[in-house]
Design an enzyme around this catalytic site. Structure first.
Site, PDB file in Angstrom:
ATOM      1  N   ARG A  69       0.844  -1.196   0.000  1.00 37.97           N
ATOM      2  CA  ARG A  69       0.000   0.000   0.000  1.00 37.97           C
ATOM      3  C   ARG A  69       0.880   1.248   0.000  1.00 37.97           C
ATOM      4  O   ARG A  69       1.963   1.263   0.561  1.00 37.97           O
ATOM      5  CB  ARG A  69      -0.903   0.018   1.239  1.00 37.97           C
ATOM      6  CG  ARG A  69      -2.075  -0.948   1.171  1.00 37.97           C
ATOM      7  CD  ARG A  69      -2.954  -0.871   2.415  1.00 37.97           C
ATOM      8  NE  ARG A  69      -2.266  -1.340   3.593  1.00 37.97           N
ATOM      9  CZ  ARG A  69      -1.684  -0.564   4.489  1.00 37.97           C
ATOM     10  NH1 ARG A  69      -1.750   0.758   4.387  1.00 37.97           N
ATOM     11  NH2 ARG A  69      -1.067  -1.085   5.522  1.00 37.97           N
ATOM     12  N   TYR A 197      -1.242  -3.641  -7.047  1.00 42.66           N
ATOM     13  CA  TYR A 197      -1.027  -4.383  -5.803  1.00 42.66           C
ATOM     14  C   TYR A 197      -2.264  -4.380  -4.889  1.00 42.66           C
ATOM     15  O   TYR A 197      -2.864  -3.323  -4.645  1.00 42.66           O
ATOM     16  CB  TYR A 197       0.183  -3.833  -5.005  1.00 42.66           C
ATOM     17  CG  TYR A 197       0.140  -4.350  -3.586  1.00 42.66           C
ATOM     18  CD1 TYR A 197       0.548  -5.649  -3.321  1.00 42.66           C
ATOM     19  CD2 TYR A 197      -0.424  -3.602  -2.558  1.00 42.66           C
ATOM     20  CE1 TYR A 197       0.407  -6.185  -2.053  1.00 42.66           C
ATOM     21  CE2 TYR A 197      -0.564  -4.129  -1.282  1.00 42.66           C
ATOM     22  CZ  TYR A 197      -0.144  -5.420  -1.038  1.00 42.66           C
ATOM     23  OH  TYR A 197      -0.304  -5.952   0.209  1.00 42.66           O
ATOM     24  N   GLY A 198      -2.565  -5.507  -4.323  1.00 40.29           N
ATOM     25  CA  GLY A 198      -3.631  -5.771  -3.350  1.00 40.29           C
ATOM     26  C   GLY A 198      -4.394  -4.596  -2.786  1.00 40.29           C
ATOM     27  O   GLY A 198      -5.379  -4.139  -3.350  1.00 40.29           O
ATOM     28  N   LYS A 206      -9.580  -2.323   1.873  1.00 38.53           N
ATOM     29  CA  LYS A 206      -9.268  -1.170   2.709  1.00 38.53           C
ATOM     30  C   LYS A 206     -10.017   0.084   2.247  1.00 38.53           C
ATOM     31  O   LYS A 206     -10.485   0.881   3.065  1.00 38.53           O
ATOM     32  CB  LYS A 206      -7.754  -0.923   2.748  1.00 38.53           C
ATOM     33  CG  LYS A 206      -6.963  -2.069   3.400  1.00 38.53           C
ATOM     34  CD  LYS A 206      -7.578  -2.458   4.685  1.00 38.53           C
ATOM     35  CE  LYS A 206      -6.877  -3.413   5.610  1.00 38.53           C
ATOM     36  NZ  LYS A 206      -5.779  -4.205   5.356  1.00 38.53           N
ATOM     37  N   HIS A 226     -10.408  -2.199  11.634  1.00 36.86           N
ATOM     38  CA  HIS A 226      -9.347  -3.080  11.123  1.00 36.86           C
ATOM     39  C   HIS A 226      -9.130  -4.200  12.142  1.00 36.86           C
ATOM     40  O   HIS A 226      -8.133  -4.207  12.860  1.00 36.86           O
ATOM     41  CB  HIS A 226      -8.070  -2.239  10.937  1.00 36.86           C
ATOM     42  CG  HIS A 226      -6.979  -2.917  10.170  1.00 36.86           C
ATOM     43  ND1 HIS A 226      -5.668  -2.491  10.227  1.00 36.86           N
ATOM     44  CD2 HIS A 226      -6.985  -3.969   9.314  1.00 36.86           C
ATOM     45  CE1 HIS A 226      -4.919  -3.253   9.443  1.00 36.86           C
ATOM     46  NE2 HIS A 226      -5.682  -4.152   8.884  1.00 36.86           N
ATOM     47  N   SER A 248      -1.202  -3.546  10.322  1.00 40.16           N
ATOM     48  CA  SER A 248      -0.877  -4.461   9.237  1.00 40.16           C
ATOM     49  C   SER A 248       0.365  -5.287   9.572  1.00 40.16           C
ATOM     50  O   SER A 248       1.344  -4.763  10.105  1.00 40.16           O
ATOM     51  CB  SER A 248      -0.624  -3.667   7.961  1.00 40.16           C
ATOM     52  OG  SER A 248      -1.775  -2.905   7.658  1.00 40.16           O
ATOM     53  N   CYS A 250       0.828  -7.489  11.840  1.00 41.33           N
ATOM     54  CA  CYS A 250       1.114  -7.604  13.281  1.00 41.33           C
ATOM     55  C   CYS A 250       0.349  -8.757  13.920  1.00 41.33           C
ATOM     56  O   CYS A 250       0.194  -8.805  15.136  1.00 41.33           O
ATOM     57  CB  CYS A 250       0.811  -6.297  13.992  1.00 41.33           C
ATOM     58  SG  CYS A 250       1.992  -4.999  13.563  1.00 41.33           S
ATOM     59  N   ASP A 277      -9.345  -9.628   9.126  1.00 42.91           N
ATOM     60  CA  ASP A 277      -8.821  -8.286   8.813  1.00 42.91           C
ATOM     61  C   ASP A 277      -9.799  -7.145   9.092  1.00 42.91           C
ATOM     62  O   ASP A 277      -9.376  -6.087   9.514  1.00 42.91           O
ATOM     63  CB  ASP A 277      -8.405  -8.240   7.340  1.00 42.91           C
ATOM     64  CG  ASP A 277      -7.427  -7.103   7.027  1.00 42.91           C
ATOM     65  OD1 ASP A 277      -6.433  -6.951   7.766  1.00 42.91           O
ATOM     66  OD2 ASP A 277      -7.658  -6.366   6.055  1.00 42.91           O
ATOM     67  N   ARG A 370       1.846 -12.252  -0.585  1.00 42.37           N
ATOM     68  CA  ARG A 370       0.524 -12.568  -0.024  1.00 42.37           C
ATOM     69  C   ARG A 370      -0.102 -13.781  -0.692  1.00 42.37           C
ATOM     70  O   ARG A 370       0.243 -14.133  -1.806  1.00 42.37           O
ATOM     71  CB  ARG A 370      -0.415 -11.366  -0.250  1.00 42.37           C
ATOM     72  CG  ARG A 370       0.058 -10.063   0.404  1.00 42.37           C
ATOM     73  CD  ARG A 370      -0.741  -9.754   1.637  1.00 42.37           C
ATOM     74  NE  ARG A 370      -0.124  -8.716   2.446  1.00 42.37           N
ATOM     75  CZ  ARG A 370      -0.621  -8.315   3.620  1.00 42.37           C
ATOM     76  NH1 ARG A 370      -1.720  -8.863   4.090  1.00 42.37           N
ATOM     77  NH2 ARG A 370      -0.013  -7.393   4.329  1.00 42.37           N
TER      78      ARG A 370
HETATM   79  P1  GTP Z   1      -2.323  -7.770   7.473  1.00 38.52           P
HETATM   80  O1  GTP Z   1      -2.861  -8.807   6.549  1.00 38.52           O
HETATM   81  O2  GTP Z   1      -1.250  -6.954   6.851  1.00 38.52           O
HETATM   82  O3  GTP Z   1      -3.374  -6.900   8.059  1.00 38.52           O
HETATM   83  O4  GTP Z   1      -1.507  -8.550   8.637  1.00 38.52           O
HETATM   84  P2  GTP Z   1      -1.968  -9.377   9.922  1.00 38.52           P
HETATM   85  O5  GTP Z   1      -2.228  -8.455  11.057  1.00 38.52           O
HETATM   86  O6  GTP Z   1      -3.038 -10.332   9.566  1.00 38.52           O
HETATM   87  O7  GTP Z   1      -0.620 -10.186  10.305  1.00 38.52           O
HETATM   88  P3  GTP Z   1      -0.264 -11.729  10.179  1.00 38.52           P
HETATM   89  O8  GTP Z   1      -1.100 -12.594  11.075  1.00 38.52           O
HETATM   90  O9  GTP Z   1      -0.235 -12.103   8.754  1.00 38.52           O
HETATM   91  O10 GTP Z   1       1.214 -11.743  10.772  1.00 38.52           O
HETATM   92  C1  GTP Z   1       2.240 -10.963  10.227  1.00 38.52           C
HETATM   93  C2  GTP Z   1       3.577 -11.452  10.694  1.00 38.52           C
HETATM   94  O11 GTP Z   1       3.633 -11.472  12.122  1.00 38.52           O
HETATM   95  C3  GTP Z   1       3.914 -12.859  10.216  1.00 38.52           C
HETATM   96  O12 GTP Z   1       5.235 -12.900   9.775  1.00 38.52           O
HETATM   97  C4  GTP Z   1       3.725 -13.702  11.456  1.00 38.52           C
HETATM   98  O13 GTP Z   1       4.558 -14.827  11.436  1.00 38.52           O
HETATM   99  C5  GTP Z   1       4.069 -12.733  12.595  1.00 38.52           C
HETATM  100  N1  GTP Z   1       3.328 -13.097  13.821  1.00 38.52           N
HETATM  101  C6  GTP Z   1       1.991 -13.301  13.919  1.00 38.52           C
HETATM  102  N2  GTP Z   1       1.640 -13.651  15.180  1.00 38.52           N
HETATM  103  C7  GTP Z   1       2.775 -13.650  15.899  1.00 38.52           C
HETATM  104  C8  GTP Z   1       3.069 -13.926  17.286  1.00 38.52           C
HETATM  105  O14 GTP Z   1       2.210 -14.239  18.099  1.00 38.52           O
HETATM  106  N3  GTP Z   1       4.384 -13.804  17.659  1.00 38.52           N
HETATM  107  C9  GTP Z   1       5.358 -13.453  16.775  1.00 38.52           C
HETATM  108  N4  GTP Z   1       6.607 -13.356  17.234  1.00 38.52           N
HETATM  109  N5  GTP Z   1       5.117 -13.200  15.464  1.00 38.52           N
HETATM  110  C10 GTP Z   1       3.857 -13.294  15.036  1.00 38.52           C
HETATM  111  C1  SPV Z   2      -2.919  -4.562   5.325  1.00 37.53           C
HETATM  112  O1  SPV Z   2      -1.932  -3.965   4.865  1.00 37.53           O
HETATM  113  O2  SPV Z   2      -3.426  -4.273   6.433  1.00 37.53           O
HETATM  114  C2  SPV Z   2      -3.509  -5.685   4.570  1.00 37.53           C
HETATM  115  C3  SPV Z   2      -3.061  -5.902   3.195  1.00 37.53           C
HETATM  116  O3  SPV Z   2      -4.394  -6.359   5.069  1.00 37.53           O
HETATM  117  S1  SPV Z   2      -3.765  -4.766   2.088  1.00 37.53           S
HETATM  118  O4  SPV Z   2      -4.885  -5.396   1.442  1.00 37.53           O
HETATM  119  O5  SPV Z   2      -2.722  -4.450   1.115  1.00 37.53           O
HETATM  120  O6  SPV Z   2      -4.190  -3.589   2.796  1.00 37.53           O
HETATM  121 MN    MN Z   3      -4.878  -5.628   7.201  1.00 36.28          MN
END
Ligand code: GTP
Ligand code: SPV
Ligand code: MN
Length: 585
Positions: A69, A197-198, A206, A226, A248, A250, A277, A370
């Site tokens: 983004r 891109y996404g 979003k 979010h 994002s 996290c 999400d 992704r």
């Molecule tokens: P968006 O799709 O961007 O909104 O991201 P998200 O909030 O869904 O994050 P996602 O669950 O995909 O995790 C992102 C990164 O954080 C990955 O590399 C995970 O491996 C890492 N991660 C997720 N949960 C944990 C956790 O409990 N501990 C640690 N150390 N890393 C984590």
């Molecule tokens: C984020 O960045 O929080 C995502 C991926 O979930 S995107 O669709 O690119 O916003």
């Molecule tokens: Mn997100």
């Protein structure tokens, strides 16, 4: 396909500007989708993967300059600048349309314009909203088909006079210097140009479900957040729902699909995924807050996703999935990314499309690569996933990546204090947006890049909602990312986050203990179940410690962020900040 006059007129208007060779209405049938898949395969836009190992799966690579983004090129175009607020980029609507229409002029010549009717939320639910995305990208059509409910049924529901959110997207020339993601909340319109891109181009996500929807929610008395939504089933078979906002990359997808540690599974605990999400939240007739996931799929971060970290996400991607910017394993025509396993392919192509030598130290997959996978394929998808009224929320959880300041978990004293905690959230930036990674920034409610109006008004809306919800969720804050002095994570995270969720639900039920501290209620170390975990009480004590000096610094950080919000910051939040400072002294 439709006799909705406003829709037909708008398509004709946009066609006149973008000048595509032809227009194709997406009816959502397999026959039509297959034809598009074949076309995109022929041009190399998507690569069909191993039919046995990954049936119905494709690989796509975006332009190298187009991988995340673009927050600095994202605009909220309200007629008055102050309504977009200090945290959004703003342009006057007329100027912005002017600029965009020049960029769109003839942008689709030589291409087809696809008209995608889609529903955010189950089709026909009173809480769902319809969008139309016009795009010149088959990749977008195929992703929208996974991420939303699309096709003829949506148009039938829209009917002759139904209202819809307009979205125009053109890849144009993918020119970075002319890339814009613009929102016109007063016109229910989204315009995206020069990206593929996404989050920049899947306009239901979003752009609509957060930026436009948060604006609508403010006017109409509901919330677009979010947030992941999960259901935690206890051994008695009762399910409590949690909504959690993390910035994002996290950990939302990971938490939403959590598999409890063996010890918990044996007792009968289960986690069900409702969404990973976005949550649309409304006050139900019973006085509780109810959440719907408006999406129909997962656009998840690939790196780090493995059988160990998130088996449910991985299982969701074993068929009918589109992978973007991951490694292509040429030996068996499958995909790979860092953290999938310890065996990077030898004969491989990296996310840029170059031959990749896994021993040269470079990353094969982009850190923001992704997968786009249908939610229905998730082994732990909730039986309430398609429920038109959603699920009742017991707890709201905020969280971010903080190496030091924030403890593993704490509970706010009450709704107003919880809104303060959310408004003061901060997190290290990630690869999900362009720009520096690892820099701590304020990201209130994980909505900094997604709030479609003035952040001060958004805080006021949260406070107002709290007054209107008779039986409001309790508000918590978590941090899975605290590190030791060498930068190692102190908390195992992933499945073991269940131990923290258990305390959260027990608190909601009035069953768990806590200590009052300056920042909120913290579990006593013995309140977190460490059974079968290789962790001593001292480490846990460290994870739960509140360093007053760090928190004094933190309150200065919050104060300067609040100063930026200006005079639309609700007085209650300033009072909460003063109260925090007083408790720290
Ligand atoms: P968006 O799709 O961007 O909104 O991201 P998200 O909030 O869904 O994050 P996602 O669950 O995909 O995790 C992102 C990164 O954080 C990955 O590399 C995970 O491996 C890492 N991660 C997720 N949960 C944990 C956790 O409990 N501990 C640690 N150390 N890393 C984590
Ligand atoms: C984020 O960045 O929080 C995502 C991926 O979930 S995107 O669709 O690119 O916003
Ligand atoms: Mn997100």
């Amino acid at each position: 396909m439709t006799n909705n006059k406003a829709l037909l007129q708008w398509v004709a208007d946009m066609q006149a500007i973008t000048k595509p060779d032809s227009v194709l209405w997406i009816d959502g049938t397999e026959a039509q989708l297959n034809e598009l898949r074949a076309q995109a395969t022929a041009t190399g836009e998507i690569i069909p993967l191993n039919e046995e190992k990954l049936p119905g799966c494709y690989l796509h690579r975006t332009a190298v300059n187009d991988v995340a983004r673009v927050e600095d090129r994202t605009f909220i175009c309200t007629s008055r600048k102050e309504d977009a607020g200090p945290t959004n980029n703003w342009m006057a609507p007329a100027d912005c349309y002017d600029m965009l229409y020049k960029l769109y002029d003839g942008a689709m010549t030589g291409r087809t314009m696809y008209v995608i009717p889609y529903s955010m939320g189950p089709i026909g639910s009173p809480f769902s909203k319809i969008g139309i995305e016009l795009t010149d990208s088959i990749y977008v059509v195929l992703n929208m088909q996974i991420m939303t409910r699309i096709g003829k049924e949506v148009l039938d529901t829209l009917g002759e006079n139904g209202e819809f959110i307009k979205g125009l997207h053109s890849k144009a020339q993918l020119d970075e210097s002319k890339r814009y993601i613009c929102h016109f909340p007063e016109d229910n319109t989204i315009m995206s140009v020069n990206s593929g891109y996404g989050g920049n181009v899947l306009l239901g996500k979003k752009c609509f479900a957060l930026r436009i929807a948060s604006h609508l929610g403010h006017r109409e008395g509901w919330m677009a957040e979010h947030m992941l939504i999960l259901g935690l089933e206890n051994p008695q078979g009762e399910v409590h729902y949690i909504a959690a906002a993390f910035p994002s990359a996290c950990g939302k997808t990971n938490l939403a699909m959590l598999i409890p540690p063996e010890l918990y599974r044996e007792k009968g605990y289960k986690v069900w995924c409702v969404g990973d999400d976005i949550a649309w939240l409304r006050i139900g007739e019973d006085g509780r807050l109810w959440a719907v996931n408006p999406e129909n799929g997962f656009f998840g971060v690939a790196p780090g996703t493995s059988v160990k970290s998130n088996p449910n996400a991985l299982a969701s991607t074993r068929a009918n999935t589109i992978f973007t910017n991951v490694v292509h394993n040429l030996d068996d025509n499958t995909v790979w990314w860092e953290g999938l396993d310890k065996n990077p392919p030898k004969n491989a192509v990296n996310w840029k499309g170059e031959p990749w030598d896994c021993t040269d130290g470079s990353k094969g997959a982009h850190p923001n690569s992704r997968f786009t996978a249908p939610a229905a394929q998730c082994p732990c998808i909730s039986d309430q996933f398609d429920s038109p009224k959603g699920v009742p929320i017991s707890a709201i959880v905020f969280g971010g990546r903080r190496a030091k300041t924030a403890p593993l978990v704490f509970q706010s004293f009450n709704w107003q204090h919880g809104v303060f905690v959310g408004s003061a959230m901060a997190s290290e930036t990630t690869a999900a947006a362009t720009g520096a990674v690892g820099v701590v920034r304020r990201d209130p409610m994980a909505m900094l890049p997604f709030c479609g109006y003035h952040m001060g008004d958004y805080f006021a809306h949260w406070l107002e909602m709290g007054k209107r919800i008779p039986n409001a969720p309790k508000i918590f804050h978590v941090n899975w990312f605290r590190t030791d002095d060498e930068g190692h994570f102190l908390w195992p995270g992933f499945g073991d986050n269940m131990r923290v969720l258990e305390w959260i639900i027990d608190r909601c039920e009035g069953k768990a203990g806590a200590d009052e501290t300056a920042i909120g209620w913290l579990p006593k170390p013995e309140d977190i179940d460490l059974e079968a975990l290789d962790m001593d009480l001292d480490t846990l004590r460290g994870l739960l410690s509140v360093d007053k000096d760090l928190w004094k610094e933190e309150s200065e950080g919050i104060a300067s962020f609040y100063a930026k919000i200006g005079d639309r910051l609700p007085a209650q939040l300033r009072e909460e900040l003063e109260a925090l400072k007083a408790r720290l002294n």
